[in-house]
Write an enzyme that holds these catalytic residues in place. Structure first.
Site, PDB file in Angstrom:
ATOM      1  N   GLY A  10      25.387 -31.684  48.422  1.00 23.16           N
ATOM      2  CA  GLY A  10      26.565 -30.896  48.040  1.00 23.16           C
ATOM      3  C   GLY A  10      26.780 -29.780  49.048  1.00 23.16           C
ATOM      4  N   GLY A  13      30.250 -27.701  49.710  1.00 23.52           N
ATOM      5  CA  GLY A  13      30.854 -26.855  48.681  1.00 23.52           C
ATOM      6  C   GLY A  13      30.739 -25.374  49.007  1.00 23.52           C
ATOM      7  N   GLN A  14      31.188 -24.558  48.043  1.00 24.20           N
ATOM      8  CA  GLN A  14      31.246 -23.106  48.262  1.00 24.20           C
ATOM      9  C   GLN A  14      29.872 -22.524  48.588  1.00 24.20           C
ATOM     10  OE1 GLN A  14      31.949 -20.693  44.821  1.00 24.20           O
ATOM     11  NE2 GLN A  14      32.771 -18.967  45.974  1.00 24.20           N
ATOM     12  N   ASP A  36      26.648 -34.599  51.830  1.00 20.25           N
ATOM     13  CA  ASP A  36      27.714 -34.486  50.838  1.00 20.25           C
ATOM     14  C   ASP A  36      28.366 -35.860  50.720  1.00 20.25           C
ATOM     15  OD1 ASP A  36      29.318 -31.513  49.922  1.00 20.25           O
ATOM     16  OD2 ASP A  36      30.040 -33.474  49.275  1.00 20.25           O
ATOM     17  N   ILE A  37      29.335 -35.943  49.834  1.00 18.10           N
ATOM     18  CA  ILE A  37      29.987 -37.224  49.594  1.00 18.10           C
ATOM     19  C   ILE A  37      31.020 -37.565  50.686  1.00 18.10           C
ATOM     20  CG2 ILE A  37      31.778 -36.217  48.086  1.00 18.10           C
ATOM     21  CD1 ILE A  37      29.882 -39.341  47.124  1.00 18.10           C
ATOM     22  N   ARG A  38      31.434 -36.528  51.459  1.00 21.83           N
ATOM     23  CA  ARG A  38      32.425 -36.749  52.528  1.00 21.83           C
ATOM     24  C   ARG A  38      31.861 -37.590  53.672  1.00 21.83           C
ATOM     25  NH1 ARG A  38      34.452 -30.664  53.853  1.00 21.83           N
ATOM     26  NH2 ARG A  38      34.911 -30.078  51.691  1.00 21.83           N
ATOM     27  N   ASP A  51      25.712 -39.927  48.202  1.00 22.63           N
ATOM     28  CA  ASP A  51      26.169 -39.774  46.823  1.00 22.63           C
ATOM     29  C   ASP A  51      24.925 -39.527  45.985  1.00 22.63           C
ATOM     30  OD1 ASP A  51      26.929 -40.077  44.211  1.00 22.63           O
ATOM     31  OD2 ASP A  51      27.985 -41.981  44.493  1.00 22.63           O
ATOM     32  N   TYR A 141      30.741 -28.518  31.452  1.00 21.08           N
ATOM     33  CA  TYR A 141      29.929 -27.940  32.525  1.00 21.08           C
ATOM     34  C   TYR A 141      28.768 -27.139  31.920  1.00 21.08           C
ATOM     35  CZ  TYR A 141      29.017 -24.819  36.559  1.00 21.08           C
ATOM     36  OH  TYR A 141      28.452 -24.107  37.578  1.00 21.08           O
ATOM     37  N   LYS A 145      24.801 -27.935  32.170  1.00 19.76           N
ATOM     38  CA  LYS A 145      23.863 -26.979  32.781  1.00 19.76           C
ATOM     39  C   LYS A 145      22.752 -26.627  31.788  1.00 19.76           C
ATOM     40  CE  LYS A 145      25.412 -26.589  36.949  1.00 19.76           C
ATOM     41  NZ  LYS A 145      24.618 -27.095  38.066  1.00 19.76           N
TER      42      LYS A 145
HETATM   43  C1  AKB Z   1      32.666 -21.643  37.364  1.00 18.73           C
HETATM   44  O1  AKB Z   1      33.544 -20.768  37.211  1.00 18.73           O
HETATM   45  O2  AKB Z   1      32.708 -22.757  36.811  1.00 18.73           O
HETATM   46  C2  AKB Z   1      31.486 -21.320  38.225  1.00 18.73           C
HETATM   47  C3  AKB Z   1      30.327 -20.808  37.442  1.00 18.73           C
HETATM   48  C4  AKB Z   1      30.421 -19.515  36.763  1.00 18.73           C
HETATM   49  O3  AKB Z   1      29.328 -21.466  37.355  1.00 18.73           O
HETATM   50  N1  AKB Z   1      31.846 -20.368  39.230  1.00 18.73           N
END
Ligand code: AKB
Length: 316
Positions: A10, A13-14, A36-38, A51, A141, A145
């Site tokens: 990854g 990413g940011q 990364d996946i690109r 992947d 999400y 997590k």
């Molecule tokens: C999001 O906003 O989904 C993320 C996080 C807080 O994990 N930046």
């Protein structure tokens, strides 16, 4: 010479973009592989397309490149995962298991996997949220997590897997753009302030959230991986904290540098996500166990962001 060989999954990413750069500075370009996946990416070091859900490909890459540590950052963030819940769950969980299982088999020695303040929910105390508290996430999400945190702890206790994790707050940096989070406004606002002199925010003005400057987040990520294993007391994920602000407060801080800047509010579906997250985080355990500390608060973060964005000519 260190025998550390690192794979960042990854990497585009940011967080990945800056993490790769910092790991290379610390361990040398030859010790770090970005993936990364690109198909392609512009790193000054080896890049491979990978992947994270393709277990065999991940294992082959790890064996081929003699990888000892994996930073697995591949995930769908809060807002994107709400639009595609099934894939959000699949990517976030399968990616984690593919790496945890390789660590369990002894193919890799150490794993970093980020969790998030998204694990917390509406029943969690919102202010100064403790490390150990009620955790009832309401987003895909957040659920992924939280489940991931429980699995990390399980793999550590049951099989001795050396997995380390922090709960990232909203992350703000000038080198890369965020992708699909609820806290993304805190990066967009700088770009729009410099480009347009105004910003329409997708959260209400008084929505306070925990945030962190990217250099602090990178420091936390690399630091926790260097600490001797016995000093890591929490194998689920550590709270880490730096600052808390709402859109009106960051806008006021930006106005100190750009007096004509204006902000308006047009909340969308992300407001409901933010409403269920903490406003501020208590990170005493991280500070005590592995000496975590932040360098940036709202004021110096805003100054640094604006200076760097102007310098890099990314905007305007
Ligand atoms: C999001 O906003 O989904 C993320 C996080 C807080 O994990 N930046």
């Amino acid at each position: 010479m260190s025998d550390t060989r690192i794979l960042v999954i990854g990497a585009c990413g940011q967080v990945g973009t800056e993490l790769v750069e910092n790991l290379a500075l610390r361990f040398g370009n030859d010790a770090v592989i970005a993936s990364d996946i690109r198909d392609e990416a512009s790193f000054d070091l080896a890049y491979i397309k990978l992947d994270v859900m393709d277990r065999e490909a991940v294992k082959n890459a790890i064996v081929k490149h003699k990888i000892t540590e994996v930073y697995n950052l591949a995930a769908l963030l809060s807002a994107t995962a709400e639009k595609n819940p099934e894939f959000g769950w699949k990517l976030n969980m399968e990616g984690l298991f593919s790496i945890l299982d390789l660590a369990k088999e002894g193919v890799i020695k150490k794993v970093f996997w980020p969790s998030s303040i998204a694990v917390f929910g509406p029943t969690t105390p919102r202010i100064d949220t403790p490390q150990f508290t009620i955790i009832e996430p309401t987003t895909v999400y957040g659920i992924s997590k939280f489940a991931g945190e429980r699995w990390c702890e399980y793999y550590h206790k049951r099989w001795g897997v050396d997995v380390r994790s922090v709960r990232y707050p909203g992350l703000i940096g000038y080198k890369s753009l965020p992708g699909g989070g609820t806290t993304d406004y805190a990066v967009d606002i700088f770009h729009q302030a410099l480009k347009e002199g105004s910003y329409e925010c997708f959260l209400k003005e008084n929505t306070a959230l925990p945030m962190m400057y990217m250099s602090d987040a990178i420091k936390a990520t690399i630091d926790i991986m260097q600490v001797p294993a016995e000093e890591i007391k929490i194998r689920s994920s550590y709270n880490i904290s730096a600052m808390s602000f709402d859109p009106a407060q960051i806008a006021n801080e930006i106005k100190k540098h750009i007096p004509e800047f204006s902000i308006s509010y047009n909340p969308d579906f992300r407001q409901a996500i933010a409403d269920n997250w903490p406003a501020s985080i208590n990170d005493n355990e991280a500070r005590k166990d592995w000496n975590w500390s932040n360098a940036f608060t709202l004021e110096n973060m805003v100054t640094d962001m604006l200076e760097n964005l102007k310098e890099r000519n990314l905007v305007g």
